[in-house]
Design a protein around this motif. Sequence first.
Motif, short mmCIF file in Angstrom:
data_model
loop_
_atom_site.label_atom_id
_atom_site.label_comp_id
_atom_site.label_asym_id
_atom_site.label_seq_id
_atom_site.Cartn_x
_atom_site.Cartn_y
_atom_site.Cartn_z
N GLN A 1 -23.66 15.27 18.24
CA GLN A 1 -23.74 16.20 19.35
C GLN A 1 -23.40 15.64 20.67
O GLN A 1 -22.94 16.39 21.56
CB GLN A 1 -24.92 17.15 19.18
N ASP A 2 -23.92 14.49 21.11
CA ASP A 2 -24.14 14.12 22.26
C ASP A 2 -23.04 13.11 22.75
O ASP A 2 -23.25 11.58 22.72
CB ASP A 2 -25.59 13.15 22.31
N THR A 3 -21.66 13.70 23.16
CA THR A 3 -20.81 12.85 23.38
C THR A 3 -21.09 11.97 24.63
O THR A 3 -20.27 10.93 24.76
CB THR A 3 -19.61 13.88 23.95
N GLN A 4 -21.88 12.47 25.46
CA GLN A 4 -22.41 11.59 26.66
C GLN A 4 -22.99 10.32 26.45
O GLN A 4 -22.59 9.07 26.78
CB GLN A 4 -23.10 12.45 27.56
N ILE B 1 -16.92 5.67 22.94
CA ILE B 1 -15.98 6.70 22.17
C ILE B 1 -15.54 7.58 22.97
O ILE B 1 -16.22 8.18 23.87
CB ILE B 1 -17.17 7.14 20.96
N GLN C 1 -22.68 8.89 23.39
CA GLN C 1 -21.54 8.38 22.75
C GLN C 1 -20.59 7.23 23.69
O GLN C 1 -20.16 6.04 23.62
CB GLN C 1 -20.66 8.92 21.84
N ALA C 2 -20.30 8.11 24.86
CA ALA C 2 -19.46 7.54 25.86
C ALA C 2 -20.20 6.21 26.60
O ALA C 2 -19.44 5.15 26.77
CB ALA C 2 -19.03 8.56 26.91
#
Length: 234
Positions: A223-226, A234, A228-229
């Motif tokens: 859920q945590d795209t921040q 990603i 991941q980035a």
Amino acid sequence: MASILKVENLNSYIGQYTILQGVDIEVKKGEAIAILGRNGAGKSTLLKTIMGLVNTRSGSILLGEDSLVGIPTYDIANKGIGYVPEDYGVFDYLTIAENLKLAIRNDTKDGDDRIAKVYDIFPDLRKASERMARTLSGGQRQMLSISRALVNDNKIILIDEPSKGLAPVVIETLAVALKEISKESTILLVEQNFSLACAIASRYYIINEGRTVVNGKIEDLIQDTQLQATHLGI
Ligand SMILES: Nc1ncnc2c1ncn2[C@@H]1O[C@H](COP(=O)(O)OP(=O)(O)O)[C@@H](O)[C@H]1O
Ligand SMILES: [Mg+2]
């Protein structure tokens, strides 16, 4: 649940270079844990340090109650750790069957049954069992390498980037097999392939510049795209 592997404040070095400088991880019985992080973060070095292939400067590595620090690699493996290195670690000039037989430790009593089980997980290997390892595809070599860790009753299996260099369709086959394997084994999986890691692991640790910086449930990381980035690019 009892902890199978516990690493605390681990520092390790190669020559004059400090590589790990503060790694903490815990793997409990039956878990599949992913080690994530960018290229060069120290993921492979963590597995090598656990196996005694890279020197520990400070900190602790416990397999159950047993300290692994300062013990030869051969003895560490015999304590019940399967290690699947990045570069496969199979014998090129032996057949699949011979590679598997040779991997069986003296204290393993049901080796033949375990080989039969491995062939059920990887039917491709059964079909090609008399072929020399050097003639196999990358995917088959990876399957053989993983299988060599499965023929013994290991307490934990360390797997370094099984998807590396493989075609997407082969990675899918591998994902299904690893999922199956994780039902009966405790796994510490290093992966750059985020979707493969998500398919297998329930928890993760992110390593950055030789330190574990974040950990949690894989479902939260998805859920945590921040996050991941920041750490995975990603
Ligand atoms: N033999 C070595 N000598 C010096 N530095 C090394 C050696 N092996 C790895 N390193 C360094 O250690 C760091 C971590 O490497 P590695 O554990 O292979 O990263 P990862 O598996 O996360 O991509 C990298 O910066 C790499 O350059
Ligand atoms: Mg690596």
